[in-house]
Every structure is written in structure tokens, then in C-alpha cells.
Design a protein around this motif. Sequence first.
Motif, PDB file in Angstrom:
ATOM      1  N   SER A 100     -33.662 -23.309 -39.380  1.00  0.00           N
ATOM      2  CA  SER A 100     -34.986 -23.599 -39.924  1.00  0.00           C
ATOM      3  C   SER A 100     -36.044 -22.788 -39.180  1.00  0.00           C
ATOM      4  CB  SER A 100     -35.296 -25.094 -39.791  1.00  0.00           C
ATOM      5  OG  SER A 100     -35.484 -25.430 -38.428  1.00  0.00           O
ATOM      6  N   ARG A 101     -37.242 -22.736 -39.748  1.00  0.00           N
ATOM      7  CA  ARG A 101     -38.333 -21.993 -39.127  1.00  0.00           C
ATOM      8  C   ARG A 101     -38.731 -22.612 -37.789  1.00  0.00           C
ATOM      9  NH1 ARG A 101     -40.683 -18.179 -42.090  1.00  0.00           N
ATOM     10  NH2 ARG A 101     -42.672 -18.273 -40.984  1.00  0.00           N
ATOM     11  N   SER A 102     -38.702 -23.937 -37.693  1.00  0.00           N
ATOM     12  CA  SER A 102     -39.081 -24.582 -36.437  1.00  0.00           C
ATOM     13  C   SER A 102     -38.051 -24.319 -35.342  1.00  0.00           C
ATOM     14  CB  SER A 102     -39.302 -26.082 -36.628  1.00  0.00           C
ATOM     15  OG  SER A 102     -38.107 -26.715 -37.029  1.00  0.00           O
ATOM     16  N   VAL A 103     -36.770 -24.371 -35.693  1.00  0.00           N
ATOM     17  CA  VAL A 103     -35.711 -24.056 -34.729  1.00  0.00           C
ATOM     18  C   VAL A 103     -35.841 -22.598 -34.297  1.00  0.00           C
ATOM     19  CG1 VAL A 103     -33.219 -23.732 -34.456  1.00  0.00           C
ATOM     20  CG2 VAL A 103     -34.090 -25.834 -35.473  1.00  0.00           C
ATOM     21  N   ALA A 104     -36.053 -21.711 -35.254  1.00  0.00           N
ATOM     22  CA  ALA A 104     -36.180 -20.286 -34.945  1.00  0.00           C
ATOM     23  C   ALA A 104     -37.364 -20.039 -34.014  1.00  0.00           C
ATOM     24  CB  ALA A 104     -36.331 -19.479 -36.226  1.00  0.00           C
ATOM     25  N   ALA A 105     -38.480 -20.675 -34.283  1.00  0.00           N
ATOM     26  CA  ALA A 105     -39.668 -20.486 -33.451  1.00  0.00           C
ATOM     27  C   ALA A 105     -39.442 -21.019 -32.041  1.00  0.00           C
ATOM     28  CB  ALA A 105     -40.871 -21.173 -34.094  1.00  0.00           C
ATOM     29  N   ASN A 106     -38.841 -22.196 -31.935  1.00  0.00           N
ATOM     30  CA  ASN A 106     -38.598 -22.791 -30.610  1.00  0.00           C
ATOM     31  C   ASN A 106     -37.618 -21.952 -29.787  1.00  0.00           C
ATOM     32  OD1 ASN A 106     -40.337 -24.938 -31.042  1.00  0.00           O
ATOM     33  ND2 ASN A 106     -38.727 -26.257 -31.852  1.00  0.00           N
ATOM     34  N   VAL A 107     -36.545 -21.514 -30.407  1.00  0.00           N
ATOM     35  CA  VAL A 107     -35.537 -20.724 -29.697  1.00  0.00           C
ATOM     36  C   VAL A 107     -36.108 -19.357 -29.320  1.00  0.00           C
ATOM     37  CG1 VAL A 107     -33.316 -19.550 -29.945  1.00  0.00           C
ATOM     38  CG2 VAL A 107     -33.557 -21.929 -30.663  1.00  0.00           C
ATOM     39  N   ALA A 108     -36.786 -18.713 -30.250  1.00  0.00           N
ATOM     40  CA  ALA A 108     -37.358 -17.393 -29.974  1.00  0.00           C
ATOM     41  C   ALA A 108     -38.371 -17.467 -28.834  1.00  0.00           C
ATOM     42  CB  ALA A 108     -38.007 -16.830 -31.228  1.00  0.00           C
ATOM     43  N   ARG A 155     -36.148 -13.751 -36.720  1.00  0.00           N
ATOM     44  CA  ARG A 155     -35.512 -13.276 -37.957  1.00  0.00           C
ATOM     45  C   ARG A 155     -34.008 -13.528 -37.948  1.00  0.00           C
ATOM     46  NH1 ARG A 155     -38.924  -8.920 -37.103  1.00  0.00           N
ATOM     47  NH2 ARG A 155     -37.231  -7.739 -36.189  1.00  0.00           N
ATOM     48  N   ALA A 156     -33.369 -13.325 -36.800  1.00  0.00           N
ATOM     49  CA  ALA A 156     -31.917 -13.505 -36.718  1.00  0.00           C
ATOM     50  C   ALA A 156     -31.527 -14.956 -36.985  1.00  0.00           C
ATOM     51  CB  ALA A 156     -31.410 -13.062 -35.353  1.00  0.00           C
ATOM     52  N   ILE A 157     -32.288 -15.883 -36.449  1.00  0.00           N
ATOM     53  CA  ILE A 157     -31.960 -17.306 -36.646  1.00  0.00           C
ATOM     54  C   ILE A 157     -32.239 -17.731 -38.083  1.00  0.00           C
ATOM     55  CG2 ILE A 157     -32.586 -19.663 -35.958  1.00  0.00           C
ATOM     56  CD1 ILE A 157     -32.885 -18.542 -33.097  1.00  0.00           C
ATOM     57  N   ILE A 158     -33.328 -17.258 -38.655  1.00  0.00           N
ATOM     58  CA  ILE A 158     -33.608 -17.556 -40.070  1.00  0.00           C
ATOM     59  C   ILE A 158     -32.479 -17.012 -40.941  1.00  0.00           C
ATOM     60  CG2 ILE A 158     -35.152 -17.017 -42.021  1.00  0.00           C
ATOM     61  CD1 ILE A 158     -36.344 -19.071 -40.138  1.00  0.00           C
ATOM     62  N   ASN A 159     -32.064 -15.781 -40.679  1.00  0.00           N
ATOM     63  CA  ASN A 159     -30.981 -15.176 -41.469  1.00  0.00           C
ATOM     64  C   ASN A 159     -29.650 -15.879 -41.261  1.00  0.00           C
ATOM     65  OD1 ASN A 159     -32.741 -13.312 -42.528  1.00  0.00           O
ATOM     66  ND2 ASN A 159     -32.237 -11.731 -41.028  1.00  0.00           N
ATOM     67  N   ALA A 160     -29.478 -16.546 -40.109  1.00  0.00           N
ATOM     68  CA  ALA A 160     -28.236 -17.276 -39.833  1.00  0.00           C
ATOM     69  C   ALA A 160     -28.277 -18.700 -40.383  1.00  0.00           C
ATOM     70  CB  ALA A 160     -27.980 -17.307 -38.333  1.00  0.00           C
ATOM     71  N   GLY A 161     -29.362 -19.070 -41.040  1.00  0.00           N
ATOM     72  CA  GLY A 161     -29.434 -20.379 -41.675  1.00  0.00           C
ATOM     73  C   GLY A 161     -30.214 -21.421 -40.906  1.00  0.00           C
TER      74      GLY A 161
END
Length: 107
Positions: free
Chosen positions: A87-95, A79-85
Amino acid sequence: MALPLRNIHSRNIFTKIAKKAVKKAINNKARLVNFAEKVAGKTVAKNVNKFFTPITRALKPLLKWSEIPGQAVYDAIFRAIINAGGSRSVAANVANAVREVLGWTLF
């Protein structure tokens, strides 16, 4: 019926280890990025570096919880990465990478 003491004691130990790992991740950007690179590669490590501030903001409230499940770490970072702009794939990979690093408690 009361729970056996060893189950409560074991859970507290793992909770303490998890919280210590989260604190180290919040306070040590370089180590988190390095471990993320080992777990998920250079691209994910670059994104961990890029979104480090939102990641730490997402992890800090989890320290108040009595237990920190791995899925809660994943969801908060996602959620934090999505809210920071991001993408969903970046957010999923980082999380996923951060959850794995914290799960291993490599700090």
C-alpha cells in the motif's frame, strides 16, 4: 571558473559513504531490518523484511549514479514497494525508514 578542490573532495567523500551504506544495506538484510526497527518501529521493520527483495532491486541501480540524493532513495523504494503490491502508506513508511537509516550511515 573552477570549483575549489575542497568542495569536490568533500562531495566525493560523502558520495563514497552513501554508496558504502547502500551496498551494506543490500548485502545485510538483518542489519537493515534491525536499524529500521530502531528508527521506525516493529511494524515498519516487518515490512522492510517482507519487501527486502524489491528494496534491494530498487537500490542497486542507484550505485551507478555519481551522487545518491536521499530523495532518490525514497522514490526508488516507494515505487518498488507499490509495484510489489504494497500500500501507499506501507511504501511511504518503509521508504522513509530506509532513507533515514542510510542517511545516518549506521552500517
